[in-house]
Motif scaffolding. Sequence first.
Motif, PDB file in Angstrom:
ATOM      1  N   ARG A  51       0.838  -1.208   0.000  1.00 15.44           N
ATOM      2  CA  ARG A  51       0.000   0.000   0.000  1.00 15.44           C
ATOM      3  C   ARG A  51       0.866   1.248   0.000  1.00 15.44           C
ATOM      4  O   ARG A  51       0.777   2.086   0.884  1.00 15.44           O
ATOM      5  CB  ARG A  51      -0.892   0.017   1.234  1.00 15.44           C
ATOM      6  CG  ARG A  51      -1.865  -1.146   1.297  1.00 15.44           C
ATOM      7  CD  ARG A  51      -2.595  -1.144   2.609  1.00 15.44           C
ATOM      8  NE  ARG A  51      -3.636  -0.133   2.641  1.00 15.44           N
ATOM      9  CZ  ARG A  51      -4.858  -0.337   2.181  1.00 15.44           C
ATOM     10  NH1 ARG A  51      -5.188  -1.475   1.662  1.00 15.44           N
ATOM     11  NH2 ARG A  51      -5.749   0.623   2.233  1.00 15.44           N
ATOM     12  N   ARG A  52       1.737   1.337  -0.957  1.00 19.64           N
ATOM     13  CA  ARG A  52       2.515   2.550  -1.118  1.00 19.64           C
ATOM     14  C   ARG A  52       2.687   2.772  -2.607  1.00 19.64           C
ATOM     15  O   ARG A  52       2.158   2.008  -3.403  1.00 19.64           O
ATOM     16  CB  ARG A  52       3.856   2.413  -0.412  1.00 19.64           C
ATOM     17  CG  ARG A  52       4.477   1.057  -0.585  1.00 19.64           C
ATOM     18  CD  ARG A  52       5.817   0.981   0.070  1.00 19.64           C
ATOM     19  NE  ARG A  52       5.739   0.313   1.362  1.00 19.64           N
ATOM     20  CZ  ARG A  52       6.811   0.002   2.073  1.00 19.64           C
ATOM     21  NH1 ARG A  52       8.008   0.318   1.645  1.00 19.64           N
ATOM     22  NH2 ARG A  52       6.689  -0.611   3.222  1.00 19.64           N
ATOM     23  N   ASN A  92       7.107   0.387  -4.365  1.00 16.99           N
ATOM     24  CA  ASN A  92       6.947  -1.049  -4.525  1.00 16.99           C
ATOM     25  C   ASN A  92       8.132  -1.637  -5.269  1.00 16.99           C
ATOM     26  O   ASN A  92       8.708  -2.637  -4.857  1.00 16.99           O
ATOM     27  CB  ASN A  92       5.668  -1.356  -5.306  1.00 16.99           C
ATOM     28  CG  ASN A  92       4.509  -1.673  -4.408  1.00 16.99           C
ATOM     29  OD1 ASN A  92       4.405  -2.777  -3.905  1.00 16.99           O
ATOM     30  ND2 ASN A  92       3.653  -0.691  -4.176  1.00 16.99           N
ATOM     31  N   ILE A  93       8.479  -0.982  -6.378  1.00 22.79           N
ATOM     32  CA  ILE A  93       9.557  -1.522  -7.208  1.00 22.79           C
ATOM     33  C   ILE A  93      10.908  -1.322  -6.518  1.00 22.79           C
ATOM     34  O   ILE A  93      11.809  -2.166  -6.618  1.00 22.79           O
ATOM     35  CB  ILE A  93       9.547  -0.857  -8.600  1.00 22.79           C
ATOM     36  CG1 ILE A  93       8.178  -1.106  -9.247  1.00 22.79           C
ATOM     37  CG2 ILE A  93      10.648  -1.414  -9.488  1.00 22.79           C
ATOM     38  CD1 ILE A  93       8.010  -0.453 -10.596  1.00 22.79           C
ATOM     39  N   ALA A  94      11.017  -0.218  -5.772  1.00 24.34           N
ATOM     40  CA  ALA A  94      12.295   0.065  -5.120  1.00 24.34           C
ATOM     41  C   ALA A  94      12.534  -0.868  -3.920  1.00 24.34           C
ATOM     42  O   ALA A  94      13.672  -1.035  -3.475  1.00 24.34           O
ATOM     43  CB  ALA A  94      12.327   1.518  -4.650  1.00 24.34           C
ATOM     44  N   MET A 132       3.992   5.287 -11.832  1.00 25.42           N
ATOM     45  CA  MET A 132       4.901   5.371 -10.683  1.00 25.42           C
ATOM     46  C   MET A 132       4.307   6.024  -9.438  1.00 25.42           C
ATOM     47  O   MET A 132       4.618   5.642  -8.320  1.00 25.42           O
ATOM     48  CB  MET A 132       6.177   6.116 -11.071  1.00 25.42           C
ATOM     49  CG  MET A 132       7.122   5.274 -11.903  1.00 25.42           C
ATOM     50  SD  MET A 132       7.657   3.809 -10.997  1.00 25.42           S
ATOM     51  CE  MET A 132       8.493   2.902 -12.293  1.00 25.42           C
ATOM     52  N   ASN A 133       3.436   7.030  -9.600  1.00 24.05           N
ATOM     53  CA  ASN A 133       2.936   7.731  -8.421  1.00 24.05           C
ATOM     54  C   ASN A 133       1.616   7.188  -7.891  1.00 24.05           C
ATOM     55  O   ASN A 133       1.116   7.648  -6.875  1.00 24.05           O
ATOM     56  CB  ASN A 133       2.810   9.217  -8.717  1.00 24.05           C
ATOM     57  CG  ASN A 133       4.181   9.814  -8.939  1.00 24.05           C
ATOM     58  OD1 ASN A 133       5.135   9.458  -8.249  1.00 24.05           O
ATOM     59  ND2 ASN A 133       4.295  10.685  -9.936  1.00 24.05           N
ATOM     60  N   LYS A 134       1.062   6.205  -8.612  1.00 20.09           N
ATOM     61  CA  LYS A 134      -0.172   5.605  -8.084  1.00 20.09           C
ATOM     62  C   LYS A 134       0.160   4.715  -6.890  1.00 20.09           C
ATOM     63  O   LYS A 134       1.307   4.328  -6.679  1.00 20.09           O
ATOM     64  CB  LYS A 134      -0.834   4.769  -9.176  1.00 20.09           C
ATOM     65  CG  LYS A 134      -1.480   5.591 -10.259  1.00 20.09           C
ATOM     66  CD  LYS A 134      -2.534   4.769 -10.975  1.00 20.09           C
ATOM     67  CE  LYS A 134      -3.321   5.641 -11.930  1.00 20.09           C
ATOM     68  NZ  LYS A 134      -4.427   4.907 -12.537  1.00 20.09           N
ATOM     69  N   LYS A 135      -0.877   4.372  -6.132  1.00 25.01           N
ATOM     70  CA  LYS A 135      -0.666   3.466  -4.995  1.00 25.01           C
ATOM     71  C   LYS A 135      -0.789   2.021  -5.464  1.00 25.01           C
ATOM     72  O   LYS A 135      -1.641   1.721  -6.306  1.00 25.01           O
ATOM     73  CB  LYS A 135      -1.730   3.712  -3.921  1.00 25.01           C
ATOM     74  CG  LYS A 135      -1.646   5.066  -3.287  1.00 25.01           C
ATOM     75  CD  LYS A 135      -0.798   5.043  -2.031  1.00 25.01           C
ATOM     76  CE  LYS A 135      -0.379   6.449  -1.740  1.00 25.01           C
ATOM     77  NZ  LYS A 135      -0.027   6.888  -0.517  1.00 25.01           N
ATOM     78  N   GLY A 136       0.001   1.161  -4.858  1.00 27.88           N
ATOM     79  CA  GLY A 136       0.010  -0.238  -5.256  1.00 27.88           C
ATOM     80  C   GLY A 136      -1.358  -0.906  -5.230  1.00 27.88           C
ATOM     81  O   GLY A 136      -1.673  -1.721  -6.091  1.00 27.88           O
ATOM     82  N   HIS A 137      -2.174  -0.563  -4.216  1.00 22.30           N
ATOM     83  CA  HIS A 137      -3.435  -1.282  -4.079  1.00 22.30           C
ATOM     84  C   HIS A 137      -4.551  -0.661  -4.914  1.00 22.30           C
ATOM     85  O   HIS A 137      -5.696  -1.074  -4.802  1.00 22.30           O
ATOM     86  CB  HIS A 137      -3.840  -1.365  -2.612  1.00 22.30           C
ATOM     87  CG  HIS A 137      -4.019  -0.024  -1.984  1.00 22.30           C
ATOM     88  ND1 HIS A 137      -2.966   0.767  -1.591  1.00 22.30           N
ATOM     89  CD2 HIS A 137      -5.130   0.668  -1.671  1.00 22.30           C
ATOM     90  CE1 HIS A 137      -3.431   1.877  -1.073  1.00 22.30           C
ATOM     91  NE2 HIS A 137      -4.733   1.842  -1.104  1.00 22.30           N
ATOM     92  N   GLN A 138      -4.212   0.342  -5.722  1.00 26.57           N
ATOM     93  CA  GLN A 138      -5.267   0.978  -6.512  1.00 26.57           C
ATOM     94  C   GLN A 138      -5.145   0.662  -7.990  1.00 26.57           C
ATOM     95  O   GLN A 138      -5.804   1.279  -8.812  1.00 26.57           O
ATOM     96  CB  GLN A 138      -5.202   2.492  -6.296  1.00 26.57           C
ATOM     97  CG  GLN A 138      -5.505   2.894  -4.870  1.00 26.57           C
ATOM     98  CD  GLN A 138      -5.340   4.379  -4.665  1.00 26.57           C
ATOM     99  OE1 GLN A 138      -4.615   5.035  -5.395  1.00 26.57           O
ATOM    100  NE2 GLN A 138      -6.015   4.894  -3.653  1.00 26.57           N
ATOM    101  N   ALA A 154       7.982  -5.991 -12.612  1.00 25.67           N
ATOM    102  CA  ALA A 154       9.058  -5.012 -12.523  1.00 25.67           C
ATOM    103  C   ALA A 154       9.780  -5.139 -11.183  1.00 25.67           C
ATOM    104  O   ALA A 154      11.011  -5.086 -11.108  1.00 25.67           O
ATOM    105  CB  ALA A 154       8.491  -3.605 -12.670  1.00 25.67           C
ATOM    106  N   ARG A 155       9.007  -5.312 -10.116  1.00 22.99           N
ATOM    107  CA  ARG A 155       9.586  -5.426  -8.778  1.00 22.99           C
ATOM    108  C   ARG A 155      10.510  -6.633  -8.685  1.00 22.99           C
ATOM    109  O   ARG A 155      11.506  -6.622  -7.961  1.00 22.99           O
ATOM    110  CB  ARG A 155       8.444  -5.552  -7.763  1.00 22.99           C
ATOM    111  CG  ARG A 155       8.868  -5.487  -6.326  1.00 22.99           C
ATOM    112  CD  ARG A 155       7.677  -5.405  -5.407  1.00 22.99           C
ATOM    113  NE  ARG A 155       6.809  -6.583  -5.538  1.00 22.99           N
ATOM    114  CZ  ARG A 155       5.659  -6.745  -4.869  1.00 22.99           C
ATOM    115  NH1 ARG A 155       5.238  -5.797  -4.054  1.00 22.99           N
ATOM    116  NH2 ARG A 155       4.937  -7.826  -5.035  1.00 22.99           N
ATOM    117  N   ALA A 156      10.166  -7.686  -9.433  1.00 22.11           N
ATOM    118  CA  ALA A 156      11.017  -8.874  -9.420  1.00 22.11           C
ATOM    119  C   ALA A 156      12.253  -8.663 -10.288  1.00 22.11           C
ATOM    120  O   ALA A 156      13.368  -9.026  -9.904  1.00 22.11           O
ATOM    121  CB  ALA A 156      10.228 -10.077  -9.907  1.00 22.11           C
TER     122      ALA A 156
END
Lengths: 274, 214, 214, 229, 229
Positions: free
Chosen positions: B85-86, B91-93, B123-129, B141-143
């Motif tokens: 939730r960020r 998330n990717i970082a 990039m600026n959206k929230k992960g859960h949205q 991407a995170r992986a």
Amino acid sequence: SRAPEEPAEPPVSEEPVDEPIEEPSAEGSSIILATTTSTQDSGLLDFLLPIFTEDTGIEVKTIAVGTGNALQMGRDGEADVLLVHAKPDELQLVEEGHGTLRHDVMYNDFVLVGPDANPQLEAGNNISEALERISENDLVFISRGDNSGTHKKELALWSDAGVEPSGDWYNEAGVGMGDVLKIADEMQGYTLTDRATYLALKDEMDLRIYVEDDENLFNQYGVIPINPDKGEIINADGGNAFAEWLISDKAQELISEFGVEQYGEPLFIPNFGK
Amino acid sequence: MELGIHNLRKRYQNEVVLDIDDLTIEEGVITGITGPNGSGKTTLLNVIAGIEDCYEGKVLYGGKSYSDEIKLKTTLVFQKPYLFRRSVFDNIAYPLNLRKVPRDTVQEKVREIGNLLSINDLMNKKGHQLSGGESQKVALARAMVMEPELLLLDEPTASLDPESVVKIEKSLTEYQKWKGCTVVIITHNIEQSRRLCDKVICLERGKVALNGVL
Amino acid sequence: MELGIHNLRKRYQNEVVLDIDDLTIEEGVITGITGPNGSGKTTLLNVIAGIEDCYEGKVLYGGKSYSDEIKLKTTLVFQKPYLFRRSVFDNIAYPLNLRKVPRDTVQEKVREIGNLLSINDLMNKKGHQLSGGESQKVALARAMVMEPELLLLDEPTASLDPESVVKIEKSLTEYQKWKGCTVVIITHNIEQSRRLCDKVICLERGKVALNGVL
Amino acid sequence: MEYIKQGFIEAFQLLLQFDPEVYDVIGLSLFVSTSATVIAAFVFVPLGVYLGIKDFKGKKMISRLIYTSMSIPSVIVGLVVALLLARRGPLGFLGLLYTPKAMIIAQTILVIPLILGLTYSMAKNRGVAIHKVAKSLGGTRWDSVILIIRELRIDILVNLATSFSRAISEVGAVMIVGGNIKGQTRVITTTISMMNSMGEYPMAIALGTILLIISFGIHSIIYSYSQEE
Amino acid sequence: MEYIKQGFIEAFQLLLQFDPEVYDVIGLSLFVSTSATVIAAFVFVPLGVYLGIKDFKGKKMISRLIYTSMSIPSVIVGLVVALLLARRGPLGFLGLLYTPKAMIIAQTILVIPLILGLTYSMAKNRGVAIHKVAKSLGGTRWDSVILIIRELRIDILVNLATSFSRAISEVGAVMIVGGNIKGQTRVITTTISMMNSMGEYPMAIALGTILLIISFGIHSIIYSYSQEE
Ligand SMILES: Nc1ncnc2c1ncn2[C@@H]1O[C@H](COP(=O)(O)OP(=O)(O)OP(=O)(O)O)[C@@H](O)[C@H]1O
Ligand SMILES: Nc1ncnc2c1ncn2[C@@H]1O[C@H](COP(=O)(O)OP(=O)(O)OP(=O)(O)O)[C@@H](O)[C@H]1O
Ligand SMILES: [Mg+2]
Ligand SMILES: [Mg+2]
């Protein structure tokens, strides 16, 4: 277990709802006794009440609260009879018509206790002088500070001694007697306590008696049946029966026996009519 | 990292859902896993990733058993991605921050991977949205940003639009060639496995039914 | 049930994610919705299903606005299916039990739909213990069993194996013909929409970019 | 330290002596707190779930009020109930003060905020997804409530055990409305409190230990139930 | 009823009179309960999360013990702490009994089970999924703990507010270890209890109302923080 459900239906306590006054005798009814914690914590009531119930058939519900609260319950008509120790307030209660009458029942006595060995405070048996020395020397003093009978007594003693108790040495605790004794023990201070509580806790503490037997230290307990005019639910017959019983020879005798076995001396001294 | 799977047996309650005697997954290539629903693909990938650690048998990574070191070089993209939730950036970082990568490098790497998968505008959206497809891309991407030696992907393109699928497939092959890492990818899409995979394993009822080149 | 969408506008925070002036979805046919990730497909379906009720504009069902009655005839299969923590049978029976259908009928109907979608061997498993594809099939069964007049499907075959996809597509068309219900299906698979859909709507950035027959 | 050790020993002695008075006290504690929890749960678990999944104007305010009410001191609950049930109070005609019924009433009021708050927060976090599914299948909001209660029953049981724990371990309210009357309204905590002020520490600790044993038993039952699932 | 109405009126009078004594009492309540909550949280939020996501032998037992410990009566906590801190007790040399520090110690012990239990159950329910992701990205278990605390911070804050509420509204422990000494260890609840035993009901209700106002304020702050996110 079924046991707990029995008290859920107290056989009689609800009856007065329907027939508040009609009850001809108090037999089989129950009364609410508002009293102070000292009579309960010392075990006196546990000792007396079963015998009272056996004699009269009246069940007693003891509510042990501070004297202030007990008196308030009397004023509000929430109790049928009071057993408390704050004579001036009790007399006022009767005068104001909240109680029908008042009998002396018994007394115990207060003692001034403090930490072991303090030559500054050998005041003989004069409480006024002892209190003066405490204030002069700024010795730590713990007060009940809660409008209890003991607290009222203490304030009266300060005023007899002509001392205004205030300052860093004077701590107002606002808890029960037992707890105040523990605080006094912990802070190595002085306090005024009833003898019964002191005896019960003596072994746990390094406190000894400095002043006792001064006649100003007597702690008079009185019984007051509450005026039935205050509310239709008041069980006046029961209250009166309780008061009558407490001042009967039998009860007075029982009181004088209580505690002798354990402490070698009675905790309360019956004095009705003396 | 070559993967060796030996006498692997995984049960849920009494049911055996994986039963693999011997299976080798080659180093430095893309291996596809396919098979009907419920054949144990996800379970196998979880076992390899060290997420599922209650099983019989052995899994060897370049000959060694699972360790913290291997964990740092391995990652899995789940079938149902979970994003924090960020922000998508954070998330990717996250895996980079875990590894105490300096800030500037993080910035740079995240942008890079964002470009590669065309998700820089998220990039600026929230992960859960995010929408279903968007989350899948971000999880990928995170992986990938952590440059794993072993990359495990559980149906990574199932909810992507066709255009994105093409793009992601291309990025993935390029990336794999460049890093030389080992990739295992679960897919139901035979065309996709033909396009992407050097080898394909087909599971059926928990057993290896086919193992070879398409 | 014909669907009429008028001046629909849906925002998240400041971002407009749906902006549809006028759109009609015909009664008794299968309509496909496609479009890139994040174009608003899921949001549109949620709005139609009455799950999302914070938006501007109007959605009319056979000329009327959303009501409890319409709710009873409508259902949605989510992109990420959620199954109850009870047996698959109970999951599928749930909407029937809600409608106080007699026990015997429930038994029968659940078996029937289970046959149709080939999930009868899952009936005694718990809903939360299924694989991705299995859950998707169960969620579909749970929706179909209530015989809705309006069936909304959000990428219902995304995690299915090819064989299952064929089977489900076949069942779905047969079922739709039989009941004559209205079906709206989101899919990224152009082949699939060609096979299934009578009409296709393509969304782009929340707007209808294409609306017609493939 | 000595007292504490002695307390543990006395706890077991007490239990093994089968003193009916001790068992009466334990029984009444269980009866009062169980009744309070069950009564409160019947209304406030569904209500908590309902509020948790419903969107309405003023929900923020309700959230805050629910959570705030969790910190109402038990003495105040006791006092207010006592004033209401007192002879001269509005409900005095019922003659309930200083009876176990009054204790149940007070504890019910005491656990309501806890049950409501815990259920509410659970439903807000994990019930909304379930509600959406139920809604999509044609269920009303009350259908969702029932479904959520069934889906999250283990968590609800744990919440209820927490509330029960709060009830059985509190002393302020039961002391005031029950009066700690021997043989009638004496429960574990009021006895502990009395023992403490009488300086009988080992006995107080013994009763506290018994209370913990009861609580442990209840959690064990819930736990084994949740394992069976 | 009269008393209750009067209590509300007196609550506002009290607050508006700016009587330093009243504000001292309120201040000490806040200080003691906040300190206890913060101290307990620092250790037991991470520990609760850690235990919640870790699988180990005996986890079932730990679960039950954690939940059981939530029902330890505050009087017992107070008594045990008092026995330890007493002049003749093992920690008597510190001279802490009847000071605010002793009250903080007692309340810390009191809220630990609550913080641990609530965090533990939260982590078990919602932390495991997060832990899996962190693990798949190469994080250690402690990385997961930190991540979960950050992801679920709002819920943790609500849990802490619940624990704080429990602390600030309890009277048993602070009364015993603090002694309700005027100007030194008197907090809202001990004053309420004293007022009650003095028969000064409106004053007791007034103080109870003030306590609820404080709690409402705290929940409002948390709420507006959670809205900002
Ligand atoms: N927690 C669980 N408890 C019991 N059974 C489980 C659990 N998780 C998975 N299973 C069962 O294990 C089998 C394999 O599941 P898995 O998720 O590995 O399948 P899959 O090959 O990934 O399928 P899909 O293509 O549908 O994702 C399935 O039959 C499933 O029902
Ligand atoms: N809760 C939310 N808050 C903010 N933005 C959201 C939220 N849910 C969705 N969005 C945004 O709304 C847009 C549309 O999302 P939607 O889920 O409808 O897309 P979609 O067309 O279904 O995509 P996909 O094919 O990936 O499933 C996306 O850009 C998404 O980021
Ligand atoms: Mg899978
Ligand atoms: Mg979507």
